[in-house]
Design a protein around this motif. Structure first.
Motif, PDB file in Angstrom:
ATOM      1  N   GLN A   1     153.188  95.960 -24.588  1.00  0.00           N
ATOM      2  CA  GLN A   1     152.293  97.055 -24.946  1.00  0.00           C
ATOM      3  C   GLN A   1     150.964  96.475 -25.418  1.00  0.00           C
ATOM      4  OE1 GLN A   1     153.765  99.583 -28.068  1.00  0.00           O
ATOM      5  NE2 GLN A   1     151.973 100.900 -28.045  1.00  0.00           N
ATOM      6  N   VAL A   2     149.889  97.008 -24.904  1.00  0.00           N
ATOM      7  CA  VAL A   2     148.553  96.557 -25.275  1.00  0.00           C
ATOM      8  C   VAL A   2     148.035  97.441 -26.396  1.00  0.00           C
ATOM      9  CG1 VAL A   2     146.195  96.172 -24.492  1.00  0.00           C
ATOM     10  CG2 VAL A   2     148.113  95.717 -22.941  1.00  0.00           C
ATOM     11  N   LEU A   3     147.510  96.790 -27.416  1.00  0.00           N
ATOM     12  CA  LEU A   3     146.992  97.510 -28.574  1.00  0.00           C
ATOM     13  C   LEU A   3     145.625  96.948 -28.925  1.00  0.00           C
ATOM     14  CD1 LEU A   3     147.720  99.647 -30.741  1.00  0.00           C
ATOM     15  CD2 LEU A   3     148.612  97.764 -32.128  1.00  0.00           C
ATOM     16  N   LYS A  25     145.683  93.017 -28.675  1.00  0.00           N
ATOM     17  CA  LYS A  25     147.043  92.495 -28.773  1.00  0.00           C
ATOM     18  C   LYS A  25     147.830  92.890 -27.529  1.00  0.00           C
ATOM     19  CE  LYS A  25     146.969  93.052 -33.806  1.00  0.00           C
ATOM     20  NZ  LYS A  25     147.635  93.653 -34.992  1.00  0.00           N
ATOM     21  N   GLY A  26     148.558  91.912 -26.974  1.00  0.00           N
ATOM     22  CA  GLY A  26     149.458  92.221 -25.870  1.00  0.00           C
ATOM     23  C   GLY A  26     148.845  92.172 -24.490  1.00  0.00           C
ATOM     24  N   THR A  28     148.264  90.150 -21.783  1.00  0.00           N
ATOM     25  CA  THR A  28     148.705  88.821 -21.384  1.00  0.00           C
ATOM     26  C   THR A  28     148.098  88.362 -20.061  1.00  0.00           C
ATOM     27  OG1 THR A  28     150.646  89.796 -20.342  1.00  0.00           O
ATOM     28  CG2 THR A  28     150.861  89.103 -22.637  1.00  0.00           C
ATOM     29  N   ASN A  99     143.680  95.500 -17.595  1.00  0.00           N
ATOM     30  CA  ASN A  99     144.343  94.244 -17.255  1.00  0.00           C
ATOM     31  C   ASN A  99     144.129  93.840 -15.805  1.00  0.00           C
ATOM     32  OD1 ASN A  99     145.815  96.477 -16.508  1.00  0.00           O
ATOM     33  ND2 ASN A  99     147.803  95.649 -17.094  1.00  0.00           N
ATOM     34  N   ASN A 116     142.035 101.409 -19.193  1.00  0.00           N
ATOM     35  CA  ASN A 116     143.233 102.165 -19.528  1.00  0.00           C
ATOM     36  C   ASN A 116     143.772 101.873 -20.922  1.00  0.00           C
ATOM     37  OD1 ASN A 116     143.998  99.588 -18.841  1.00  0.00           O
ATOM     38  ND2 ASN A 116     145.525 100.161 -17.336  1.00  0.00           N
ATOM     39  N   PHE A 117     143.125 100.991 -21.669  1.00  0.00           N
ATOM     40  CA  PHE A 117     143.535 100.744 -23.047  1.00  0.00           C
ATOM     41  C   PHE A 117     142.317 100.959 -23.944  1.00  0.00           C
ATOM     42  CE2 PHE A 117     147.462  99.282 -21.559  1.00  0.00           C
ATOM     43  CZ  PHE A 117     147.278  98.358 -20.542  1.00  0.00           C
TER      44      PHE A 117
END
Length: 128
Positions: A1-3, A25-26, A28, A99, A116-117
């Motif tokens: 999960q991306v935060l 965070k997240g 990768t 990503n 998207n985040f």
């Protein structure tokens, strides 16, 4: 999960400077694109600057020079430094990430649907 977790912002006098931070965070993937947007009530979010995994930056033409986007890969953090603040800079500021590599067209890197985040937003108020 991306935060994405934002910090910074607040009330600043016109002419001053401000640093916004966004810890990612997240995320990768080695290829990514990140950006800063701002929004005033009643209007859509507008991109002000973007940066890719190689550190290549893009700016909204009218803001280039007063806005500096940067990143610290070791700390997974992206920054936006705003110089010579103006009352018109008053807005909610959001960081964003996706990503995959940035769009090949620089202007499209500042479009909301490319990402998207999103961070939670931080208010910047510039007083005259």
């Amino acid at each position: 999960q991306v935060l994405l977790v934002q910090s910074g912002g607040g009330s600043v006098q016109s002419g001053g400077s401000l640093l916004l931070s966004c810890v990612v965070k997240g995320l990768t993937d080695s290829d990514y694109c990140m950006a800063w947007f701002r929004q005033v009530p009643g209007e859509e979010r507008k991109g002000v600057a973007a940066i890719d995994h190689n550190g290549i930056t893009s700016y909204k033409y009218s803001e280039e020079g007063r806005f500096t986007i940067s990143q610290d890969n070791a700390k997974n953090t992206m920054f936006l430094k705003i110089h010579r603040l103006e009352p018109e800079d008053t807005a909610m500021y959001y960081c964003a990430a996706v990503n995959h590599p940035c769009n090949e067209y620089p202007t499209l890197r500042l479009i909301e649907y490319e990402y998207n985040f999103w961070g939670q937003g931080t208010q910047v108020t510039v007083t005259s």
